[in-house]
Design a protein around this motif. Structure first.
Motif, short mmCIF file in Angstrom:
data_model
loop_
_atom_site.label_atom_id
_atom_site.label_comp_id
_atom_site.label_asym_id
_atom_site.label_seq_id
_atom_site.Cartn_x
_atom_site.Cartn_y
_atom_site.Cartn_z
N PRO A 89 8.67 11.92 4.59
CA PRO A 89 7.55 12.54 3.20
C PRO A 89 6.43 12.10 3.31
O PRO A 89 5.69 11.99 4.66
CB PRO A 89 8.19 10.92 2.86
CG PRO A 89 8.68 9.88 2.92
CD PRO A 89 9.42 10.23 4.14
N ASP A 90 5.39 12.91 2.53
CA ASP A 90 4.27 12.83 2.12
C ASP A 90 3.90 11.56 1.95
O ASP A 90 2.85 10.97 2.67
CB ASP A 90 4.19 13.73 0.88
CG ASP A 90 4.26 14.94 1.65
OD1 ASP A 90 4.13 15.13 2.92
OD2 ASP A 90 4.52 16.23 1.41
N ALA B 108 0.97 -1.54 0.32
CA ALA B 108 0.28 0.14 0.15
C ALA B 108 0.56 1.37 0.18
O ALA B 108 1.75 1.26 0.41
CB ALA B 108 -0.54 -0.13 1.10
N ILE B 109 0.51 1.92 -0.41
CA ILE B 109 1.25 4.39 -0.21
C ILE B 109 0.93 4.09 1.27
O ILE B 109 0.10 4.42 1.45
CB ILE B 109 0.49 4.23 -0.64
CG1 ILE B 109 0.58 4.26 -2.68
CG2 ILE B 109 1.28 5.76 -0.81
CD1 ILE B 109 -0.48 4.70 -3.91
N LEU B 110 1.97 4.13 1.27
CA LEU B 110 1.91 5.23 3.19
C LEU B 110 2.06 6.46 3.35
O LEU B 110 2.45 7.19 2.32
CB LEU B 110 2.98 5.17 3.55
CG LEU B 110 3.38 2.88 3.71
CD1 LEU B 110 4.88 2.84 4.99
CD2 LEU B 110 2.22 2.53 4.38
N VAL B 111 0.75 7.04 3.68
CA VAL B 111 0.48 8.18 3.70
C VAL B 111 0.99 9.60 5.28
O VAL B 111 0.35 8.78 6.01
CB VAL B 111 -0.65 8.88 3.57
CG1 VAL B 111 -1.46 9.58 2.99
CG2 VAL B 111 -1.41 8.09 2.02
N SER B 112 1.64 9.87 4.64
CA SER B 112 2.07 10.94 6.27
C SER B 112 0.46 11.37 6.77
O SER B 112 -0.14 12.16 5.72
CB SER B 112 3.07 11.85 5.56
OG SER B 112 3.45 12.72 7.21
N ASN B 113 0.71 11.97 8.23
CA ASN B 113 -0.61 12.04 8.83
C ASN B 113 -0.99 13.66 8.74
O ASN B 113 -2.33 13.91 8.56
CB ASN B 113 0.05 12.12 10.37
CG ASN B 113 -0.03 10.45 10.66
OD1 ASN B 113 -0.95 9.48 9.99
ND2 ASN B 113 0.51 10.44 11.56
N ASN C 48 -6.24 16.33 2.81
CA ASN C 48 -6.33 16.38 1.35
C ASN C 48 -6.86 15.44 0.27
O ASN C 48 -7.33 14.87 0.40
CB ASN C 48 -4.50 16.21 1.35
CG ASN C 48 -3.77 16.78 0.18
OD1 ASN C 48 -4.69 17.35 -1.33
ND2 ASN C 48 -2.45 16.79 -0.15
N PRO C 49 -7.63 16.42 -0.67
CA PRO C 49 -8.79 16.07 -1.86
C PRO C 49 -8.05 15.76 -2.54
O PRO C 49 -8.42 14.72 -3.36
CB PRO C 49 -9.26 17.44 -2.28
CG PRO C 49 -8.03 18.62 -2.00
CD PRO C 49 -7.24 18.01 -0.57
N LEU C 50 -6.48 14.92 -2.24
CA LEU C 50 -6.11 14.39 -3.96
C LEU C 50 -6.00 13.10 -3.10
O LEU C 50 -6.12 12.13 -3.85
CB LEU C 50 -4.45 14.76 -3.40
CG LEU C 50 -3.21 13.99 -4.49
CD1 LEU C 50 -3.84 13.57 -5.59
CD2 LEU C 50 -1.99 14.26 -4.21
#
Length: 286
Positions: free
Chosen positions: A132-133, A104-109, A114-116
């Motif tokens: 990183p983001d 999975a893509i790890l997303v920063s808190n 973010n609507p992305l």
């Protein structure tokens, strides 16, 4: 003298303390035989012995109230629950959680809200405590920035790249172009990316930015040949590919130029007048 001593004895008996006998303490009568053994003293039972003696009292209690079972007001107690034999669902252990986060893509808190994230549909993603983001591979990451935010905070991108250090081989700067005048801010973002050895990807919409993240994650473990454009090795295919890379030149123009000049070298040596004589090749194409 004897009479005086006899008179004094009763008076001295008043000061004596009478100690009760064994029979008087335990209630035995004086008529009992003196040869019989004294009654033994039974101390109170300890807890273990009291528990052992409990069934007899409980059985007598149940016998005393056994007639209630035959009355209309009696209902038997519910049966004890049986242990379920159905297999339990597997519990996700550390290895399962690690494999899921790996795919999975790890997303920063800091990217919450973010609507992305709504446009990342073809790849799983999850929040994590990362620098990183986005972590889109074992050695690849991405920083997200919009040009509108860059105008408000010009030094943000520089300090965010410094936090990454050299922990990732591929460092992507995902730039969302959300303003009309893009010349100056995009030039600054491009310059910062090149100076710090980062790859710049520009998206004109949030959906396009999400597609970039999905594509990098999907092709993470695939060779470069699967991404690279495939061209045929024959001369006509290479000739067509070379000429159609020029703006406003289509495959029909390629056939016209090839039949008129015969080779790519003659087309390159031809003058503007000679190219303009070809049908379908006008000033707009040239």
């Amino acid at each position: 003298m004897d009479g005086q001593q006899g008179r004094q004895r009763p008076e001295s008996g008043k000061n004596l303390i009478k100690i009760p006998s064994y029979q008087e303490v335990f209630g035995t009568t004086s008529s009992s035989s003196s040869s019989s053994a004294p009654t033994s003293y039974n101390p109170p039972l300890p807890a273990a012995a009291a528990a052992a003696a409990a069934p007899s009292s409980s059985s007598s209690f149940s016998e005393a109230f056994s007639f209630l079972k035959s009355s209309e007001f009696y209902s038997p107690p519910p049966a004890p629950p049986q242990p379920s034999t159905a297999p339990r669902p597997p519990v996700a252990g550390p290895s399962t959680a690690a494999s899921q986060s790996k795919n999975a893509i790890l997303v920063s808190n800091r990217q919450k809200g973010n609507p992305l994230l709504k446009h990342i549909r073809n790849a799983r993603w999850t929040f994590a405590d990362i620098v990183p983001d986005y972590v889109i591979g074992q050695s690849s990451c991405a920083l997200y920035i919009s040009l509108r935010y860059h105008l408000l905070h010009p030094d943000y991108l520089y300090y965010r790249i410094r936090e990454l250090q050299k922990n990732f081989k591929l460092r992507v700067i995902l730039c969302h172009i959300d303003i009309e005048d893009v010349v100056k801010p995009l030039h600054e973002v491009t310059r910062t990316s090149l100076l710090h050895d980062c790859t710049l990807l520009c998206g004109w919409s949030l959906e396009e930015c999400g597609r970039y993240l999905e594509t990098i994650k999907v092709f993470e473990n695939k060779p470069a040949d699967s991404i690279r454009e495939h061209t045929d090795s024959d001369y006509l295919s290479r000739f067509t590919h070379a000429l159609t890379s020029i703006r406003r030149v289509n495959k029909t123009d390629v056939i016209t130029l090839g039949s008129s000049f015969g080779s790519l070298s003659r087309i390159m040596d031809a003058s503007m007048e000679e190219l303009a004589r070809c049908p379908g090749i006008g000033k707009a194409t040239l």
